[in-house]
Scaffold this active site. Structure first.
Site, short mmCIF file in Angstrom:
data_model
loop_
_atom_site.label_atom_id
_atom_site.label_comp_id
_atom_site.label_asym_id
_atom_site.label_seq_id
_atom_site.Cartn_x
_atom_site.Cartn_y
_atom_site.Cartn_z
N ASP A 23 9.42 2.89 -0.86
CA ASP A 23 8.39 3.57 -0.07
C ASP A 23 8.66 3.25 1.40
O ASP A 23 8.28 2.19 1.89
CB ASP A 23 7.00 3.10 -0.49
CG ASP A 23 5.93 3.78 0.34
OD1 ASP A 23 4.73 3.52 0.08
OD2 ASP A 23 6.28 4.55 1.25
N LYS B 239 5.05 9.47 8.43
CA LYS B 239 4.86 8.93 9.79
C LYS B 239 5.90 9.45 10.79
O LYS B 239 5.78 10.57 11.27
CB LYS B 239 4.81 7.40 9.71
CG LYS B 239 3.59 6.90 8.90
CD LYS B 239 3.51 5.40 8.84
CE LYS B 239 2.51 4.94 7.82
NZ LYS B 239 1.12 4.91 8.32
N TYR C 267 0.86 -1.18 0.00
CA TYR C 267 0.00 0.00 0.00
C TYR C 267 0.89 1.23 0.00
O TYR C 267 1.85 1.30 0.79
CB TYR C 267 -0.89 0.00 1.24
CG TYR C 267 -1.78 1.21 1.38
CD1 TYR C 267 -1.51 2.20 2.32
CD2 TYR C 267 -2.90 1.38 0.56
CE1 TYR C 267 -2.32 3.31 2.45
CE2 TYR C 267 -3.72 2.49 0.69
CZ TYR C 267 -3.42 3.45 1.64
OH TYR C 267 -4.23 4.56 1.76
#
Ligand code: KE4
Length: 428
Positions: free
Chosen positions: A238, A266, A143
């Site tokens: 990623d 994050k 994702y």
């Protein structure tokens, strides 16, 4: 007596689709209704009914220091007095750029954005603009945020809700995305031998954390590196989730692979909306206002978010930070595995750095297919029993879990005590 969580959720359902602002929060796959939190401190969160939980979600990864860390709060409070945003360069965002370029050697230049999705969306566009090619490769179960081209066989909430390929994504867009099997080197080599010169970029989670946790097989990442180099494609790591989560030099340092572009999020925002993408100067120079690839954002590099991030990135550099984090995470995983084995519950678990995966299967999965063979119903039962006991794991069997620096032996032992009570009466 109906809980305030439940009442708030019923009211939210009226005004917010699914009652949540991000689907994976909805408890759809685990059942029940989401918890509304009102306060967090260290390893703990409190819901609106004043029940406390030991938190292993940490807002899906950002809170590596735990909730409301004093250094982060102080940095934000000091900064916020000077204003929240200017829509113009500030010294704080230069400091963040300098720090990211120092900590991540593959990043020679970096652009700050407000979410991981923006980071990956921009990195893909940049790779297409730089190579003049269109097709991208991603991996099933990975994702990368809700960018159209990447919402094809995606993980996290898309997988949780059973719609890995979202409605609303046009054929033209999804046709440009080639989806391969994570950890399948032969398949990647075959595709590249056929269409390698058409591939603008490969985007990969160097450690997959959105189909539960799946570690890269030896040589998987180096094979992707070699293929991208050979065919002139951009290798994008990623690291929105793994960046500074698995070590100070991220997953790329852990596996000693140098991507062309890296996306981060994050942890670097310390709990505030902030992400980044960066890499080779030659590629980054294709970005506006220098180059032809447009990318922008009203709040990109927001000084308050940057200050929360800077405080966090300072703290994780303290000597021994990762040793303690890794030890705590391993203690949790070993404890859970030993208890499950003691009561012959089909269960396995693994940790990488400060993130972990829990699997109701005797074997740790190393592919998307193996993840789907894990017993979701057992996970859901375990999730709710732990929640009842005051332990908050991710409300989906397709998510990784996170330990923070605030989780001490007290919290780990408490978690294992609750797990022992559950597994000792586990109906197989
Ligand atoms: P955001 O746009 O949610 O900030 O980041 C997207 C993203 C990109 N890349 C990776 C590897 C990610 O894990 C994410 C977001 N992760 C999910 C949790 N698995 C966010 C939780 C949510 O969607 O609410």
């Amino acid at each position: 007596m109906t809980s305030l969580n439940y009442k708030l959720f019923q009211r939210s359902l009226e005004l917010i689709p699914g009652g949540v602002n991000s689907p994976v929060r909805a408890f759809k796959s685990v059942g029940g209704t989401p918890i509304f939190f009102k306060r967090g401190e260290g390893a703990y969160v409190w819901d609106v009914d004043n029940k406390s939980y030991i938190d292993y979600v940490g807002s899906w990864g950002p809170l590596i220091l735990g909730h409301a860390h004093p250094a982060v709060i102080k940095n934000v409070q000091n900064k916020i007095k000077d204003g929240l945003t200017f829509g113009a360069p500030t010294e704080a965002e230069f400091e963040m750029a300098e720090l990211l370029c120092k900590l991540v050697p593959s990043i020679e230049q970096v652009r700050l954005v407000s979410s991981g999705t923006e980071a990956t969306m921009s990195a893909i566009r940049l790779a297409r603009g730089y190579t003049g090619r269109n097709r991208i490769i991603k991996f099933e179960g990975c994702y990368h945020g809700h960018e159209d081209a990447l919402l094809v066989k995606a993980g996290s909430g898309a997988l949780t809700l059973g719609h890995p390929s979202s409605a609303g994504v046009s054929e033209e867009v999804s046709n440009g995305t080639v989806v391969l099997n994570y950890n399948d080197i032969e398949e990647a080599e075959k595709i590249f031998s056929k269409v390698g010169r058409e591939i603008a970029a490969v985007i990969v989670e160097p450690i997959a954390g959105n189909m539960n946790l799946v570690a890269p097989r030896p040589k998987f990442l180096s094979a992707l590196r070699e293929l991208c180099t050979k065919y002139g494609s951009v290798l994008i790591f990623d690291e929105v989730m793994t960046g500074f989560r698995v070590g100070l030099d991220c997953a790329q340092g852990l596996y000693n692979i140098k991507p062309d572009l890296t996306t981060l999020g994050k942890v670097i925002g310390g709990g505030m909306p902030m992400a980044a993408f960066g890499g080779q100067r030659e590629i980054m120079q294709f970005l506006a206002p220098v180059g032809p690839v447009y990318q922008a954002g009203t709040l990109s590099g927001n000084p308050i978010a940057v200050c929360a991030g800077l405080a966090t990135l300072q703290m994780i550099q303290t000597p021994g930070f990762y040793k303690k984090l890794i030890d705590s995470t391993q203690k949790l995983i070993d404890g859970l595995s030993n208890i499950a084995n003691k009561y012959k519950v089909p269960f396995s678990a693994q940790a990488i750095g400060g993130m972990f995966g829990l699997y109701f299967h005797r074997k740790i999965p190393s592919s998307y297919t193996e993840v789907t063979e894990c017993d979701t119903e057992s996970f859901n039962r375990f999730f709710h029993a732990m929640l009842e006991g005051g332990i908050y794991f991710a409300p989906s069997s397709f998510e990784a879990g996170f330990v923070s620096a605030a989780h001490s032996d007290i919290e780990i032992s408490k978690t294992l005590q609750i797990a022992e009570k559950i597994f000792s009466t586990w109906e197989k």
